[in-house]
Design a protein around this motif. Structure first.
Motif, short mmCIF file in Angstrom:
data_model
loop_
_atom_site.label_atom_id
_atom_site.label_comp_id
_atom_site.label_asym_id
_atom_site.label_seq_id
_atom_site.Cartn_x
_atom_site.Cartn_y
_atom_site.Cartn_z
N ASP A 143 0.82 -1.21 0.00
CA ASP A 143 0.00 0.00 0.00
C ASP A 143 0.85 1.26 0.00
OD1 ASP A 143 -2.31 -1.58 0.11
OD2 ASP A 143 -2.28 -1.62 2.30
N GLY A 144 1.97 1.20 -0.75
CA GLY A 144 2.83 2.36 -0.91
C GLY A 144 3.76 2.64 0.25
N GLU A 145 3.82 1.75 1.23
CA GLU A 145 4.68 1.96 2.40
C GLU A 145 5.62 0.77 2.59
OE1 GLU A 145 2.36 2.71 5.84
OE2 GLU A 145 1.51 4.59 5.10
N ILE A 146 6.80 1.07 3.13
CA ILE A 146 7.76 0.02 3.46
C ILE A 146 7.32 -0.65 4.76
CG2 ILE A 146 10.14 -0.49 4.16
CD1 ILE A 146 10.04 0.15 1.29
N VAL A 147 7.22 -1.98 4.75
CA VAL A 147 6.83 -2.74 5.94
C VAL A 147 7.89 -3.80 6.23
CG1 VAL A 147 4.36 -2.37 5.60
CG2 VAL A 147 5.45 -4.36 4.57
N ASP A 148 8.09 -4.07 7.51
CA ASP A 148 8.98 -5.16 7.91
C ASP A 148 8.27 -6.48 7.75
OD1 ASP A 148 11.14 -3.57 8.53
OD2 ASP A 148 10.63 -3.39 10.65
N VAL A 149 8.99 -7.45 7.22
CA VAL A 149 8.46 -8.79 7.05
C VAL A 149 9.38 -9.76 7.78
CG1 VAL A 149 7.82 -10.59 5.40
CG2 VAL A 149 7.53 -8.18 4.78
N HIS A 150 8.82 -10.53 8.69
CA HIS A 150 9.59 -11.52 9.44
C HIS A 150 9.46 -12.86 8.72
CE1 HIS A 150 10.07 -8.87 13.02
NE2 HIS A 150 8.98 -8.32 12.49
N VAL A 151 10.53 -13.23 8.02
CA VAL A 151 10.48 -14.43 7.19
C VAL A 151 11.04 -15.62 7.97
CG1 VAL A 151 11.21 -15.48 5.02
CG2 VAL A 151 10.74 -13.02 5.11
N LEU A 152 10.19 -16.63 8.17
CA LEU A 152 10.63 -17.86 8.82
C LEU A 152 11.16 -18.80 7.74
CD1 LEU A 152 10.80 -19.44 11.49
CD2 LEU A 152 8.52 -20.34 11.01
N VAL A 153 12.44 -19.17 7.86
CA VAL A 153 13.12 -19.97 6.83
C VAL A 153 13.46 -21.34 7.41
CG1 VAL A 153 15.14 -20.13 5.32
CG2 VAL A 153 14.07 -17.89 5.76
N MET A 154 13.15 -22.38 6.63
CA MET A 154 13.52 -23.75 7.00
C MET A 154 14.37 -24.33 5.88
SD MET A 154 11.15 -26.99 8.20
CE MET A 154 10.33 -27.23 6.60
N THR A 155 15.52 -24.89 6.25
CA THR A 155 16.40 -25.49 5.25
C THR A 155 16.67 -26.94 5.59
OG1 THR A 155 18.44 -24.90 6.45
CG2 THR A 155 17.59 -23.29 4.88
N PHE A 156 17.00 -27.70 4.55
CA PHE A 156 17.46 -29.08 4.69
C PHE A 156 18.89 -29.11 4.17
CE2 PHE A 156 12.92 -29.37 4.74
CZ PHE A 156 12.61 -30.49 5.50
N PRO A 157 19.88 -29.02 5.08
CA PRO A 157 21.27 -28.87 4.66
C PRO A 157 21.79 -29.98 3.74
CG PRO A 157 21.05 -28.37 6.97
CD PRO A 157 19.74 -28.92 6.54
N ALA A 158 21.28 -31.21 3.89
CA ALA A 158 21.79 -32.31 3.08
C ALA A 158 21.61 -32.04 1.59
CB ALA A 158 21.10 -33.62 3.47
N SER A 159 20.50 -31.41 1.22
CA SER A 159 20.24 -31.11 -0.19
C SER A 159 20.34 -29.62 -0.49
CB SER A 159 18.84 -31.60 -0.58
OG SER A 159 17.83 -30.97 0.21
N ASN A 160 20.49 -28.80 0.55
CA ASN A 160 20.51 -27.34 0.44
C ASN A 160 19.19 -26.80 -0.09
OD1 ASN A 160 21.74 -24.85 0.84
ND2 ASN A 160 22.48 -24.73 -1.26
N THR A 161 18.11 -27.46 0.29
CA THR A 161 16.77 -27.02 -0.09
C THR A 161 16.22 -26.07 0.96
OG1 THR A 161 16.34 -29.12 -1.19
CG2 THR A 161 14.42 -27.79 -0.64
N GLY A 162 15.55 -25.00 0.52
CA GLY A 162 15.02 -24.04 1.45
C GLY A 162 13.56 -23.72 1.21
N PHE A 163 12.84 -23.41 2.29
CA PHE A 163 11.45 -22.98 2.22
C PHE A 163 11.31 -21.75 3.12
CE2 PHE A 163 11.62 -27.52 1.56
CZ PHE A 163 10.87 -27.70 0.41
N ALA A 164 10.38 -20.86 2.77
CA ALA A 164 10.24 -19.62 3.54
C ALA A 164 8.79 -19.20 3.59
CB ALA A 164 11.09 -18.52 2.91
N ILE A 165 8.41 -18.64 4.72
CA ILE A 165 7.05 -18.14 4.90
C ILE A 165 7.11 -16.77 5.56
CG2 ILE A 165 6.87 -19.45 7.06
CD1 ILE A 165 3.89 -18.72 4.76
N PRO A 166 6.53 -15.72 4.97
CA PRO A 166 6.54 -14.39 5.59
C PRO A 166 5.47 -14.29 6.67
CG PRO A 166 5.41 -14.30 3.48
CD PRO A 166 5.90 -15.71 3.64
N MET A 167 5.84 -13.66 7.78
CA MET A 167 4.92 -13.49 8.90
C MET A 167 4.99 -12.05 9.39
SD MET A 167 3.78 -16.59 9.04
CE MET A 167 2.75 -16.50 10.51
N PRO A 168 3.94 -11.54 10.02
CA PRO A 168 3.95 -10.16 10.52
C PRO A 168 4.79 -9.98 11.78
CG PRO A 168 1.87 -11.22 11.05
CD PRO A 168 2.61 -12.17 10.16
N GLY A 169 5.15 -11.07 12.46
CA GLY A 169 5.93 -10.96 13.69
C GLY A 169 6.62 -12.27 14.00
#
Length: 308
Positions: A143-169
């Motif tokens: 909405d035209g404003e800069i907002v902070d996004v708290h991204v929760l990241v989960m990785t699997f190091p064996a394959s270097n695969t990553g997943f991420a979900i943005p959250m408000p806090g």
């Protein structure tokens, strides 16, 4: 100033051996006041923390270089980036600093790494099915404003695969809701998850021989989904280095310019698609596509997405 070993010796002589202050001063060859200060006092010398300044520490460049260096450590020496190559790649990303600035930073980082190894901070091996989890704060435009996004990241190091979900806090609701969504994205539940001392998950940090204590809500969540939890030791960032690198990778590849979003659902879909496409590249060490390695690793996750 006395070394910690000398201070500990003074305390031992006073508290366990029962020596007088005068005898301790004579034995340790220190003055009486010093023996009294450390023998009977509770204070310990505080290490001076030097805050490093400069563009490599205050901007994103240092984290990018560390990410590359840590990836290169798993390659044969002849395949690793040279300092000249690193600087050239940084320049293409908009880096304005000098070659010498980068070389000095790399030299300091390598000296620190050598010191960590000498203290026994070995690089960890990660079996398939083991995940790591961490938050990272990014910026987006809504909405035209800069907002902070708290991204929760989960990785699997064996394959270097990553997943991420943005959250408000990063509160309990966001943490558990985000983790559940990451299980859905991954198509299953990891065998184990390595976490830092995240407030929604850890009530009491590990100290000495005492194990970390999980919050009641996270413990119930863990029991329900049936995964193991490994809590990192305090100040041991290397124990979850893969996810820390992935947080930086997401930040500098997908948030280098704050993306314009409608809402968090929109950003979730953007990240999901970007990270899926990102798996179509070779693993930095195994010379196989990350997607192929992930398909193999995914077979041993404990539950299918339909049961989450």
């Amino acid at each position: 100033m006395l070394a910690m070993s000398e201070i500990n010796c003074i305390k031992t002589l006073r508290n366990e051996k029962g020596l007088s202050i005068s005898k301790i001063a004579e034995t340790m060859n220190v003055n009486w006041r010093t023996a009294k200060k450390y023998g009977d006092g509770n204070q310990l010398p505080q290490e001076k923390k030097h805050i490093k300044k400069g563009m490599m520490y205050e901007e994103k460049w240092g984290e990018i270089v560390i990410d590359w260096l840590e990836e290169d450590l798993k390659l044969k020496k002849k395949l690793r980036r040279t300092n000249k190559k690193i600087v050239a790649d940084l320049k293409r990303m908009g880096f304005k600093g000098s070659y010498r600035t980068v070389c000095n930073f790399i030299q300091e980082w390598r000296a620190t790494e050598d010191d960590e190894v000498s203290k026994g901070h070995e690089r960890l091996q990660h079996p398939e099915g083991e995940a790591q989890l961490d938050f990272g704060v990014m910026e987006a435009v809504q909405d035209g404003e800069i907002v902070d996004v708290h991204v929760l990241v989960m990785t699997f190091p064996a394959s270097n695969t990553g997943f991420a979900i943005p959250m408000p806090g990063e509160n309990l609701e966001c943490f558990l809701g985000g983790l559940q969504e990451l299980f859905k994205q991954a198509g299953g539940v990891p065998i184990s998850i390595r976490i830092d001392n995240l407030t929604p998950a850890v009530k009491k940090v590990r100290k000495g021989d005492t194990e970390a204590e999980l919050t009641e809500a996270f413990r119930h969540f863990q029991n329900y989904y049936g995964f193991k939890v490994q809590v990192c030791n305090p100040s041991r960032g290397n124990e979850k280095g893969n996810v820390e690198n992935k947080v930086g990778y997401v930040r500098y590849n997908f948030f280098s310019l704050p993306p314009v979003i409608k809402d968090f659902e929109d950003l979730t879909e953007q990240l999901k698609q970007q990270l899926k496409e990102d798996r179509d590249r070779p693993h930095y060490e195994k010379e196989e596509l990350i997607e192929d390695l992930w398909q193999q690793e995914q077979k041993i996750t404990r539950r299918s997405v339909s049961s989450i």
